[in-house]
Design a protein around this motif. Structure first.
Motif, PDB file in Angstrom:
ATOM      1  N   ARG A  35      59.950 -22.770 -31.937  1.00 50.31           N
ATOM      2  CA  ARG A  35      60.832 -22.069 -31.001  1.00 50.31           C
ATOM      3  C   ARG A  35      60.539 -20.580 -30.907  1.00 50.31           C
ATOM      4  NH1 ARG A  35      66.771 -24.752 -30.997  1.00 50.31           N
ATOM      5  NH2 ARG A  35      66.308 -26.667 -32.150  1.00 50.31           N
ATOM      6  N   ILE A  36      60.204 -19.959 -32.045  1.00 49.51           N
ATOM      7  CA  ILE A  36      59.978 -18.506 -32.014  1.00 49.51           C
ATOM      8  C   ILE A  36      58.532 -18.202 -31.650  1.00 49.51           C
ATOM      9  CG2 ILE A  36      59.996 -16.374 -33.370  1.00 49.51           C
ATOM     10  CD1 ILE A  36      62.398 -17.497 -34.924  1.00 49.51           C
ATOM     11  N   LEU A  37      57.584 -18.786 -32.362  1.00 45.61           N
ATOM     12  CA  LEU A  37      56.185 -18.449 -32.099  1.00 45.61           C
ATOM     13  C   LEU A  37      55.644 -19.158 -30.857  1.00 45.61           C
ATOM     14  CD1 LEU A  37      53.333 -17.872 -34.560  1.00 45.61           C
ATOM     15  CD2 LEU A  37      52.956 -19.447 -32.682  1.00 45.61           C
ATOM     16  N   ASN A  38      55.690 -20.486 -30.848  1.00 47.26           N
ATOM     17  CA  ASN A  38      55.032 -21.222 -29.761  1.00 47.26           C
ATOM     18  C   ASN A  38      55.671 -20.957 -28.401  1.00 47.26           C
ATOM     19  OD1 ASN A  38      54.647 -23.692 -32.194  1.00 47.26           O
ATOM     20  ND2 ASN A  38      52.919 -22.666 -31.280  1.00 47.26           N
ATOM     21  N   ALA A  39      57.005 -20.997 -28.332  1.00 42.55           N
ATOM     22  CA  ALA A  39      57.663 -20.781 -27.038  1.00 42.55           C
ATOM     23  C   ALA A  39      57.460 -19.351 -26.544  1.00 42.55           C
ATOM     24  CB  ALA A  39      59.151 -21.118 -27.139  1.00 42.55           C
ATOM     25  N   SER A  40      57.532 -18.371 -27.454  1.00 50.63           N
ATOM     26  CA  SER A  40      57.305 -16.972 -27.060  1.00 50.63           C
ATOM     27  C   SER A  40      55.875 -16.764 -26.566  1.00 50.63           C
ATOM     28  CB  SER A  40      57.580 -16.034 -28.236  1.00 50.63           C
ATOM     29  OG  SER A  40      58.924 -16.104 -28.627  1.00 50.63           O
ATOM     30  N   HIS A  41      54.927 -17.424 -27.237  1.00 53.84           N
ATOM     31  CA  HIS A  41      53.519 -17.348 -26.844  1.00 53.84           C
ATOM     32  C   HIS A  41      53.361 -17.776 -25.386  1.00 53.84           C
ATOM     33  CE1 HIS A  41      49.411 -17.779 -29.143  1.00 53.84           C
ATOM     34  NE2 HIS A  41      49.557 -16.599 -28.568  1.00 53.84           N
ATOM     35  N   SER A  42      53.976 -18.919 -25.043  1.00 53.86           N
ATOM     36  CA  SER A  42      53.886 -19.438 -23.679  1.00 53.86           C
ATOM     37  C   SER A  42      54.570 -18.494 -22.696  1.00 53.86           C
ATOM     38  CB  SER A  42      54.523 -20.824 -23.602  1.00 53.86           C
ATOM     39  OG  SER A  42      53.825 -21.730 -24.420  1.00 53.86           O
ATOM     40  N   CYS A  43      55.716 -17.954 -23.083  1.00 54.00           N
ATOM     41  CA  CYS A  43      56.435 -16.994 -22.243  1.00 54.00           C
ATOM     42  C   CYS A  43      55.528 -15.817 -21.873  1.00 54.00           C
ATOM     43  CB  CYS A  43      57.672 -16.497 -22.995  1.00 54.00           C
ATOM     44  SG  CYS A  43      58.525 -15.101 -22.239  1.00 54.00           S
ATOM     45  N   ILE A  44      54.858 -15.265 -22.870  1.00 57.44           N
ATOM     46  CA  ILE A  44      53.985 -14.108 -22.646  1.00 57.44           C
ATOM     47  C   ILE A  44      52.801 -14.485 -21.752  1.00 57.44           C
ATOM     48  CG2 ILE A  44      52.387 -12.517 -23.812  1.00 57.44           C
ATOM     49  CD1 ILE A  44      54.410 -12.669 -26.243  1.00 57.44           C
ATOM     50  N   ALA A  45      52.257 -15.698 -21.949  1.00 54.24           N
ATOM     51  CA  ALA A  45      51.104 -16.137 -21.155  1.00 54.24           C
ATOM     52  C   ALA A  45      51.484 -16.349 -19.687  1.00 54.24           C
ATOM     53  CB  ALA A  45      50.528 -17.424 -21.739  1.00 54.24           C
ATOM     54  N   TRP A  46      52.611 -17.023 -19.446  1.00 53.84           N
ATOM     55  CA  TRP A  46      53.035 -17.264 -18.060  1.00 53.84           C
ATOM     56  C   TRP A  46      53.384 -15.955 -17.371  1.00 53.84           C
ATOM     57  CZ3 TRP A  46      56.786 -21.402 -20.346  1.00 53.84           C
ATOM     58  CH2 TRP A  46      56.055 -22.567 -20.653  1.00 53.84           C
ATOM     59  N   ALA A  47      54.148 -15.104 -18.071  1.00 55.08           N
ATOM     60  CA  ALA A  47      54.563 -13.831 -17.475  1.00 55.08           C
ATOM     61  C   ALA A  47      53.362 -12.921 -17.226  1.00 55.08           C
ATOM     62  CB  ALA A  47      55.578 -13.136 -18.381  1.00 55.08           C
ATOM     63  N   GLY A  48      52.488 -12.827 -18.210  1.00 55.13           N
ATOM     64  CA  GLY A  48      51.315 -11.971 -18.055  1.00 55.13           C
ATOM     65  C   GLY A  48      50.444 -12.394 -16.892  1.00 55.13           C
ATOM     66  N   THR A  49      50.244 -13.697 -16.749  1.00 52.87           N
ATOM     67  CA  THR A  49      49.430 -14.204 -15.638  1.00 52.87           C
ATOM     68  C   THR A  49      50.042 -13.795 -14.303  1.00 52.87           C
ATOM     69  OG1 THR A  49      48.693 -16.103 -16.946  1.00 52.87           O
ATOM     70  CG2 THR A  49      48.497 -16.291 -14.553  1.00 52.87           C
TER      71      THR A  49
ATOM     72  N   PRO B 183      45.258  -6.392 -30.639  1.00 52.85           N
ATOM     73  CA  PRO B 183      44.361  -6.173 -29.495  1.00 52.85           C
ATOM     74  C   PRO B 183      42.940  -6.684 -29.732  1.00 52.85           C
ATOM     75  CG  PRO B 183      44.604  -4.145 -30.740  1.00 52.85           C
ATOM     76  CD  PRO B 183      45.511  -5.156 -31.396  1.00 52.85           C
ATOM     77  N   TYR B 184      42.661  -7.152 -30.946  1.00 54.41           N
ATOM     78  CA  TYR B 184      41.290  -7.573 -31.280  1.00 54.41           C
ATOM     79  C   TYR B 184      41.074  -9.081 -31.136  1.00 54.41           C
ATOM     80  CZ  TYR B 184      41.588  -2.935 -33.258  1.00 54.41           C
ATOM     81  OH  TYR B 184      41.798  -1.592 -33.418  1.00 54.41           O
ATOM     82  N   ILE B 185      42.181  -9.830 -31.029  1.00 54.27           N
ATOM     83  CA  ILE B 185      42.059 -11.287 -30.936  1.00 54.27           C
ATOM     84  C   ILE B 185      41.558 -11.714 -29.559  1.00 54.27           C
ATOM     85  CG2 ILE B 185      43.418 -13.429 -30.862  1.00 54.27           C
ATOM     86  CD1 ILE B 185      42.979 -12.640 -33.649  1.00 54.27           C
ATOM     87  N   LYS B 186      42.050 -11.032 -28.516  1.00 57.53           N
ATOM     88  CA  LYS B 186      41.680 -11.349 -27.130  1.00 57.53           C
ATOM     89  C   LYS B 186      41.913 -12.831 -26.822  1.00 57.53           C
ATOM     90  CE  LYS B 186      41.008  -7.334 -25.713  1.00 57.53           C
ATOM     91  NZ  LYS B 186      42.309  -6.840 -25.253  1.00 57.53           N
ATOM     92  N   ASP B 187      43.106 -13.295 -27.175  1.00 54.93           N
ATOM     93  CA  ASP B 187      43.502 -14.661 -26.845  1.00 54.93           C
ATOM     94  C   ASP B 187      43.891 -14.675 -25.371  1.00 54.93           C
ATOM     95  OD1 ASP B 187      43.980 -17.300 -27.341  1.00 54.93           O
ATOM     96  OD2 ASP B 187      45.819 -17.004 -28.494  1.00 54.93           O
ATOM     97  N   THR B 188      43.344 -15.603 -24.598  1.00 49.76           N
ATOM     98  CA  THR B 188      43.553 -15.584 -23.152  1.00 49.76           C
ATOM     99  C   THR B 188      44.882 -16.213 -22.748  1.00 49.76           C
ATOM    100  OG1 THR B 188      42.444 -17.712 -22.815  1.00 49.76           O
ATOM    101  CG2 THR B 188      41.068 -15.719 -22.730  1.00 49.76           C
ATOM    102  N   ASN B 189      45.436 -15.677 -21.675  1.00 49.15           N
ATOM    103  CA  ASN B 189      46.624 -16.299 -21.090  1.00 49.15           C
ATOM    104  C   ASN B 189      46.317 -17.732 -20.649  1.00 49.15           C
ATOM    105  OD1 ASN B 189      48.306 -14.078 -21.418  1.00 49.15           O
ATOM    106  ND2 ASN B 189      47.669 -13.157 -19.486  1.00 49.15           N
ATOM    107  N   GLN B 190      45.120 -17.961 -20.179  1.00 49.41           N
ATOM    108  CA  GLN B 190      44.757 -19.314 -19.735  1.00 49.41           C
ATOM    109  C   GLN B 190      44.910 -20.333 -20.859  1.00 49.41           C
ATOM    110  OE1 GLN B 190      40.676 -19.886 -18.474  1.00 49.41           O
ATOM    111  NE2 GLN B 190      41.170 -21.824 -17.476  1.00 49.41           N
ATOM    112  N   ARG B 191      44.424 -20.000 -22.051  1.00 51.45           N
ATOM    113  CA  ARG B 191      44.513 -20.949 -23.163  1.00 51.45           C
ATOM    114  C   ARG B 191      45.965 -21.229 -23.539  1.00 51.45           C
ATOM    115  NH1 ARG B 191      45.130 -21.770 -28.651  1.00 51.45           N
ATOM    116  NH2 ARG B 191      45.956 -19.690 -29.012  1.00 51.45           N
ATOM    117  N   VAL B 192      46.750 -20.153 -23.647  1.00 58.99           N
ATOM    118  CA  VAL B 192      48.122 -20.297 -24.146  1.00 58.99           C
ATOM    119  C   VAL B 192      49.058 -20.873 -23.080  1.00 58.99           C
ATOM    120  CG1 VAL B 192      50.062 -19.054 -25.196  1.00 58.99           C
ATOM    121  CG2 VAL B 192      47.707 -18.422 -25.778  1.00 58.99           C
ATOM    122  N   ALA B 193      48.738 -20.635 -21.812  1.00 60.25           N
ATOM    123  CA  ALA B 193      49.594 -21.132 -20.718  1.00 60.25           C
ATOM    124  C   ALA B 193      49.440 -22.635 -20.491  1.00 60.25           C
ATOM    125  CB  ALA B 193      49.270 -20.384 -19.428  1.00 60.25           C
ATOM    126  N   ALA B 194      48.439 -23.254 -21.074  1.00 56.00           N
ATOM    127  CA  ALA B 194      48.158 -24.670 -20.834  1.00 56.00           C
ATOM    128  C   ALA B 194      49.280 -25.574 -21.334  1.00 56.00           C
ATOM    129  CB  ALA B 194      46.842 -25.056 -21.517  1.00 56.00           C
TER     130      ALA B 194
END
Length: 459
Positions: A273-287, A340-351
């Motif tokens: 709920r905290i990590l995974n859902a927030s991750h998706s929130c950031i990916a969808w919003a950022g895109t 800032p060094y991980i460079k995890d893409t919104n595409q990967r996390v938004a899936a």
């Protein structure tokens, strides 16, 4: 007589396994305990190039980790001692899985790879499941049926079936799906054997692991001199919590800081709920506002506030009391996402949003209402996905959207309809009992309006 060493067979050769489970077993080997090693294979043929290259490198590769401060470390991972080449019959997986020295069969096949309904039942309408019920082996269920049938014929010794995916109650839900698959197929003898001779502990796994990019190999070569064709990169943070319920022995994982517990539930709920859902929130919003990477979205004030409010106003009240310090966990998660060094893409996390909403977000919506809290902050997450999914239907996403349960024709038709939002909210698959709630419909309309206003202000 020399004692045979034990094998941990892993199905799913993606980056996450190589940055997570393989790292832990490598640490054990480095401590001098080489009683376990990994045999790695895949159910599908989409990792053949990787497996071929890993075989050329004798299963070894370099793991690069990077901290939020930019400190990079390099380690050659040595726990994968055998590569199982793919063929249509899954011959290598069957042979290894039926070997009596194989005592754990673990797997990472993504959330969508379990084909479960919102009620966590096996979805027998899925085409891949239908194919496997007719004798194919393109899912974890069909593959394991083939593997365990051979194991029973060879010797029938017990084996632990270990789910390492981001799925709530992952061991239990995989197990229910597998037993339902065997029942549906009429394979009652194997079903009974599985019930008596396997266990499926619940686990919680955590390490952000982006898809490898070419610059990782360049950095590995510069730092180590090793010309690695298949390096992998992850954040420095790592965690693994496992229920200690192995039926035929296990590695001494507690010696390398794996948390062996009676129940994984509090860790699992916090993570999902905290990590995974927030991750998706950031990916969808950022895109939606033209960002490419998770760290960019995390440092955007409005997106940071969306995730902070979601966790603080709704998740923490739903998960309290907890043995974890949930506020601290939230802060650590956001710090990790801002790396800032991980460079995890919104595409990967938004899936896989169609699986993530019912699995990661809807429970907080439902429980908030039960606690007499209107989940305004949580509603923003499915609202973001709705607008994002509309962009997909309109062909306006900057990348290809990937989702294991996407029905391209019907979902496109739904999302382009005049009443798309009401159809979306009315989906019991996504929202369970809330799909027929007038209050929830009203809340979602307001949330989508907020998202559209925010996007317009950031256009």
């Amino acid at each position: 007589m020399k004692q045979q060493k034990s094998v941990w067979m892993h199905i799913g050769s993606g980056s996450f396994h190589r940055a997570h489970q393989a790292w832990y077993l490598h640490r054990l080997i480095k401590q001098g305990d080489d009683s376990w090693s990994i045999a790695l294979g895949n159910i599908r043929n989409d990792a053949n190039a990787l497996l071929t290259q890993l075989a050329k490198q004798h299963g070894e590769y370099v793991l690069e980790t990077v901290s939020p401060e930019g400190e990079r470390e390099y380690e050659t991972i040595t726990s994968i001692k055998k590569i199982l080449p793919w063929d249509e019959k899954l011959s290598s997986l069957v042979e290894q899985g039926s070997d009596e020295n194989t005592k754990v069969i673990a797997f990472t096949v993504t959330e969508a790879g379990y084909y479960l309904t919102p009620e966590h039942q096996l979805d027998v309408t899925q085409a891949d499941i239908q194919a496997d019920l007719k004798g194919s082996a393109s899912t974890i269920y069909g593959a394991l049926e083939r593997i365990l049938t051979a194991r029973v014929a060879a010797h029938g010794k017990p084996v632990t079936l270990l789910n390492c995916d981001n799925l709530r109650h992952n061991g239990e839900r995989f197990r229910a799906g597998f037993l339902a698959f065997l029942k549906q197929k009429g394979n009652h003898s194997l079903q009974q054997w599985v019930e008596k001779n396997t266990t499926s502990p619940n686990t919680m796994v955590d390490r952000i692991t982006p898809r490898p990019t070419p610059d990782i190999a360049e950095r590995v070569k510069a730092a180590t001199g090793i010309d690695d064709q298949v390096p992998v990169m992850g954040e420095s943070f790592i965690q693994w919590v496992i229920e200690d319920d192995f039926i035929n022995g296990r590695p001494a994982l507690e010696k390398v800081d794996v948390e062996m517990v009676k129940s994984v539930l509090p860790w699992e709920e916090a993570k999902i709920r905290i990590l995974n859902a927030s991750h998706s929130c950031i990916a969808w919003a950022g895109t939606l506002i033209g960002l490419n990477y998770i760290d960019e979205g995390t440092h955007n004030k409005a997106i940071h506030k969306m995730t902070w409010d979601y966790v603080t106003e709704n998740v923490i009240p739903c998960l309290t009391p907890s043995p974890l310090d949930l506020g601290k966990y939230r802060d650590v998660v956001l710090q990790r996402f801002g790396n800032p060094y991980i460079k995890d893409t919104n595409q990967r996390v938004a899936a896989d949003g169609l699986s993530k909403i019912p699995g990661m977000i809807t429970p907080t919506l439902i429980e908030s209402y039960q606690k007499k809290i209107t989940p305004e902050a949580t509603a923003i997450l499915p609202a973001l996905f709705f607008v994002y999914f509309q962009k997909w239907a309109q062909g306006k996403l900057p990348y290809t959207y990937q989702d294991g349960v996407l029905d391209e024709v019907n979902h496109k038709k739904m999302m382009l309809a005049n009443d798309a939002l009401d159809q979306f909210i009315s989906s019991e698959t996504l929202f369970g009992t809330l799909a027929s709630s007038a209050d929830f419909h009203q809340l979602m309309h307001k949330a989508v309006d907020k998202v559209n206003q925010w996007m317009a202000a950031n256009a």
